[in-house]
Design an enzyme around this catalytic site. Structure first.
Site, PDB file in Angstrom:
ATOM      1  N   ASP A   1       0.854  -1.193   0.000  1.00  0.00           N
ATOM      2  CA  ASP A   1       0.000   0.000   0.000  1.00  0.00           C
ATOM      3  C   ASP A   1       0.892   1.246   0.000  1.00  0.00           C
ATOM      4  O   ASP A   1       1.907   1.310   0.708  1.00  0.00           O
ATOM      5  CB  ASP A   1      -0.915  -0.007   1.234  1.00  0.00           C
ATOM      6  CG  ASP A   1      -2.071   0.971   1.103  1.00  0.00           C
ATOM      7  OD1 ASP A   1      -3.222   0.509   1.016  1.00  0.00           O
ATOM      8  OD2 ASP A   1      -1.821   2.199   1.092  1.00  0.00           O
TER       9      ASP A   1
ATOM     10  N   GLY B   1     -15.295   3.048   3.994  1.00  0.00           N
ATOM     11  CA  GLY B   1     -13.927   3.494   3.740  1.00  0.00           C
ATOM     12  C   GLY B   1     -13.352   3.035   2.426  1.00  0.00           C
ATOM     13  O   GLY B   1     -12.151   3.201   2.183  1.00  0.00           O
TER      14      GLY B   1
ATOM     15  N   HIS C   1     -10.173  -5.200  -3.232  1.00  0.00           N
ATOM     16  CA  HIS C   1      -8.822  -5.460  -2.721  1.00  0.00           C
ATOM     17  C   HIS C   1      -8.926  -5.886  -1.280  1.00  0.00           C
ATOM     18  O   HIS C   1      -9.710  -5.344  -0.505  1.00  0.00           O
ATOM     19  CB  HIS C   1      -7.936  -4.220  -2.861  1.00  0.00           C
ATOM     20  CG  HIS C   1      -8.578  -2.954  -2.390  1.00  0.00           C
ATOM     21  ND1 HIS C   1      -9.509  -2.270  -3.147  1.00  0.00           N
ATOM     22  CD2 HIS C   1      -8.453  -2.264  -1.234  1.00  0.00           C
ATOM     23  CE1 HIS C   1      -9.915  -1.211  -2.485  1.00  0.00           C
ATOM     24  NE2 HIS C   1      -9.302  -1.183  -1.307  1.00  0.00           N
TER      25      HIS C   1
ATOM     26  N   ASN D   1     -13.022  -3.406   2.466  1.00  0.00           N
ATOM     27  CA  ASN D   1     -14.058  -2.387   2.646  1.00  0.00           C
ATOM     28  C   ASN D   1     -15.016  -2.413   1.465  1.00  0.00           C
ATOM     29  O   ASN D   1     -14.591  -2.603   0.320  1.00  0.00           O
ATOM     30  CB  ASN D   1     -13.413  -0.998   2.755  1.00  0.00           C
ATOM     31  CG  ASN D   1     -12.522  -0.875   3.976  1.00  0.00           C
ATOM     32  OD1 ASN D   1     -12.873  -1.352   5.059  1.00  0.00           O
ATOM     33  ND2 ASN D   1     -11.365  -0.238   3.824  1.00  0.00           N
TER      34      ASN D   1
HETATM   35  P1  5GP Z   1      -9.707   1.396   0.437  1.00  0.00           P
HETATM   36  O1  5GP Z   1      -9.724   2.758   1.076  1.00  0.00           O
HETATM   37  O2  5GP Z   1     -10.425   1.418  -0.900  1.00  0.00           O
HETATM   38  O3  5GP Z   1     -10.144   0.264   1.308  1.00  0.00           O
HETATM   39  O4  5GP Z   1      -8.176   1.088   0.131  1.00  0.00           O
HETATM   40  C1  5GP Z   1      -7.510   1.667  -0.947  1.00  0.00           C
HETATM   41  C2  5GP Z   1      -6.048   1.618  -0.622  1.00  0.00           C
HETATM   42  O5  5GP Z   1      -5.321   1.846  -1.806  1.00  0.00           O
HETATM   43  C3  5GP Z   1      -5.608   2.679   0.393  1.00  0.00           C
HETATM   44  O6  5GP Z   1      -5.058   2.047   1.536  1.00  0.00           O
HETATM   45  C4  5GP Z   1      -4.594   3.511  -0.372  1.00  0.00           C
HETATM   46  O7  5GP Z   1      -3.496   3.920   0.416  1.00  0.00           O
HETATM   47  C5  5GP Z   1      -4.166   2.563  -1.491  1.00  0.00           C
HETATM   48  N1  5GP Z   1      -3.733   3.227  -2.696  1.00  0.00           N
HETATM   49  C6  5GP Z   1      -4.378   4.255  -3.327  1.00  0.00           C
HETATM   50  N2  5GP Z   1      -3.683   4.616  -4.428  1.00  0.00           N
HETATM   51  C7  5GP Z   1      -2.599   3.802  -4.478  1.00  0.00           C
HETATM   52  C8  5GP Z   1      -1.503   3.707  -5.398  1.00  0.00           C
HETATM   53  O8  5GP Z   1      -1.403   4.453  -6.386  1.00  0.00           O
HETATM   54  N3  5GP Z   1      -0.561   2.764  -5.122  1.00  0.00           N
HETATM   55  C9  5GP Z   1      -0.662   1.917  -4.052  1.00  0.00           C
HETATM   56  N4  5GP Z   1       0.326   1.022  -3.892  1.00  0.00           N
HETATM   57  N5  5GP Z   1      -1.680   1.984  -3.177  1.00  0.00           N
HETATM   58  C10 5GP Z   1      -2.645   2.914  -3.387  1.00  0.00           C
END
Ligand code: 5GP
Ligand code: ZN
Length: 114
Positions: A30, A93, A100, A87
């Site tokens: 992440d 969130g 993922h 999520n």
């Molecule tokens: P969510 O908030 O949808 O459950 O998780 C999305 C995750 O994707 C977040 O923890 C965020 O830090 C991660 N994320 C967003 N953009 C990128 C990116 O460009 N590269 C990586 N490696 N992680 C990302």
């Protein structure tokens, strides 16, 4: 999905820090880690959210968890414990709409989550 950042990681348009890859899933660190180990496990096929899963995706969802298990082993957090989170929807969130599984470990976790 051309506008999906996780699809871009699968296509090679973006280059994440990959920790595991199989024919069906990709796992990478992440960009904004919330624990010493914070890896995201994604299916290579675009699925927007848990709400969009079909019965035929059951095996693929199992592959996400098997990959999480392997990542935890590789990262050396399998014995101490780790958390997997998926999520669904903005209120929970979800900010990237390609499913993922978060794999978080390397520190103590609180329950319930905020
Ligand atoms: P969510 O908030 O949808 O459950 O998780 C999305 C995750 O994707 C977040 O923890 C965020 O830090 C991660 N994320 C967003 N953009 C990128 C990116 O460009 N590269 C990586 N490696 N992680 C990302
Ligand atoms: Zn996608």
């Amino acid at each position: 999905m051309t506008d999906c950042i996780f699809c871009k990681m699968i296509s090679g348009e973006m280059t994440p820090d990959v920790v595991l890859e199989t024919d069906q899933v990709l796992a990478f660190r992440d960009i904004n880690p919330q624990a010493p180990t914070h890896v995201l496990v994604i299916p290579k096929r675009h699925i927007t959210s848990i709400n969009d899963l079909q019965a035929a995706d059951a095996e693929l969802v199992g592959q996400l968890y098997l990959a999480a298990q392997q990542v935890a082993r590789q990262e050396g957090i399998d014995e101490d414990g780790y958390r997997t989170v998926m999520n669904c929807g903005e209120k929970a969130g979800q900010s990237v709409f390609h499913i993922h599984l978060h794999v978080l470990g390397g520190r103590a976790m609180q329950w319930p989550p905020g």
